[in-house]
Write an enzyme that holds these catalytic residues in place. Structure first.
Site, PDB file in Angstrom:
ATOM      1  N   CYS A 276     -14.133   5.349 -29.570  1.00  0.00           N
ATOM      2  CA  CYS A 276     -15.153   6.108 -30.308  1.00  0.00           C
ATOM      3  C   CYS A 276     -14.499   7.192 -31.156  1.00  0.00           C
ATOM      4  O   CYS A 276     -14.976   7.522 -32.234  1.00  0.00           O
ATOM      5  CB  CYS A 276     -16.154   6.728 -29.344  1.00  0.00           C
ATOM      6  SG  CYS A 276     -17.255   5.504 -28.620  1.00  0.00           S
TER       7      CYS A 276
ATOM      8  N   CYS B  23      -1.533   5.650 -38.224  1.00  0.00           N
ATOM      9  CA  CYS B  23      -2.975   5.697 -38.481  1.00  0.00           C
ATOM     10  C   CYS B  23      -3.453   7.075 -38.041  1.00  0.00           C
ATOM     11  O   CYS B  23      -2.690   8.034 -38.065  1.00  0.00           O
ATOM     12  CB  CYS B  23      -3.690   4.567 -37.752  1.00  0.00           C
ATOM     13  SG  CYS B  23      -3.475   4.649 -35.967  1.00  0.00           S
TER      14      CYS B  23
END
Ligand SMILES: [Zn+2]
Length: 366
Positions: free
Chosen positions: A187, A332
């Site tokens: 999440c 990332c």
């Protein structure tokens, strides 16, 4: 177990339900329910179970309340930022219902403590957000003979099921293998609609009350899927796997294992560099080739100067932009998607790949 005059007044809307009645309410008061994770799912679970009068609630979480939790973790208040989540949750629960007992475990659930903790409860609720803990909860439930009320959320979708009940299948019967690390973003990486855990956690709480009272049809052998965008529920039925290593005929998991290892050993080996090491290299003008695999809107918030930018989904079509014979540092946001990209590139014959540990998040915080 008796209900006091105050409790009878408080639970009147329950006790007038013929399927619950005074007896059902006594069962609820007598019940001991453990909630693992005091986050998005744990919030409605704990609040509704407390309000319903579950006599003993156990809360497990090692984290502190952060500002970014408050969009969905409604048990925590702004004034509790920085406090342990279990303590913050306890404050809310005492306000909701002073007639129950709440035990806080301000620690991470692990193979070392799970059996001891689970033995003190009747039903275990999974409110966690990672696969290691899901397999740990599943196995510890099977080993201790406890029911596992499961929920998970991702962006706009959620799932609920009840595992490990008498003759019912377990999490491993449904998902024998953990996903490739990084293939399912968390999440924190993918985002989540703030209300979603409210829906899923509330359904988990409903299942808990049904199981305690022995009413209705619990989600045993059924995986309920919810899609908030189309506002649809659908259900997948599944059965017990007789070869399940945990709950099958000849189980091989007879004690808890190393779940970190179990969930990560599907990835081939690769090198990692820390944010600090990368900064040192750049300072010494030993700038490696850097590959930023985040989405455009993430890159707009800042990147490492000189990086090549190819969003993860475009990598297969843009391999010609990634040099094969030089060291490439892939990064990332948090260092999870980049691992997935590294695995993909290794399958395409790339060898000199390095993952930036903790992603740009770690790099920018140094
Ligand atoms: Zn099983």
């Amino acid at each position: 177990m008796v209900l006091t005059k105050d409790e009878l007044e408080r639970y009147r809307r329950h006790t007038i339900l013929p399927m619950i009645g005074i007896n059902g309410q006594k069962k609820i008061k007598n019940a001991k329910v453990l909630i693992v994770g005091m986050g998005g799912l744990g919030s409605p679970l704990a609040m509704y179970l407390a309000a319903s009068g579950v006599g003993t609630l156990g809360l497990v979480d090692f984290d502190n309340v952060e500002a970014s939790n408050l969009q969905r973790q409604i048990i925590h208040k702004t004034s509790n930022i920085g406090k342990p989540k279990t303590e913050s949750a306890l404050e809310s629960l005492v306000e909701i219902n002073p007639y129950i007992k709440v035990n806080c475990f301000n620690e991470a659930l692990s193979s070392a403590n799970a059996i001891d903790i689970f033995n003190q409860y009747d039903i275990i609720c999974d409110g966690t957000d990672n696969f290691q803990t899901r397999y740990l909860i599943n196995d510890a439930c099977i080993l201790t003979g406890k029911i596992n009320v499961f929920g998970s959320i991702n962006q706009f979708e959620g799932q609920i099921s009840v595992f490990g009940a008498d003759k019912g299948p377990c999490y491993r019967c449904l998902f024998p293998e953990p996903p490739i690390p990084g293939s399912v973003p968390s999440c924190a990486e993918a985002g989540v609609l703030g209300i979603l855990p409210g829906v899923i956690g509330t359904i988990e709480a409903t299942e808990v009350i049904k199981l305690i009272c022995g009413i209705g049809t619990p989600l045993i052998g059924r995986l309920l899927n919810y899609d908030a965008l189309s506002m649809q529920f659908n259900e997948v039925k599944f059965t017990k796997d007789k070869d399940c290593p945990c709950c099958g005929m000849n189980p091989t998991i007879t004690q808890l294992i190393d779940y970190e290892d179990f969930c990560n050993n599907t990835i081939s080996s690769f090198k990692e560099i820390t944010a600090n090491q990368l900064k040192e290299q750049i300072k010494k003008k030993q700038m490696p080739i850097l590959l930023d695999v985040r989405e455009d809107d993430e890159v707009a918030l800042g990147t490492i100067t000189g990086s090549i930018h190819i969003p993860m989904g475009e990598i297969p079509n843009r391999l010609n932009e990634i040099p094969k014979n030089e060291t490439v540092v892939v990064f990332c946001h948090l260092g999870i998607r980049s691992k997935n990209v590294i695995q993909y590139l290794q399958e395409q014959g790339y060898q000199n790949l390095v993952n930036l540990k903790g992603g740009i998040d770690a790099y920018q915080s140094f």
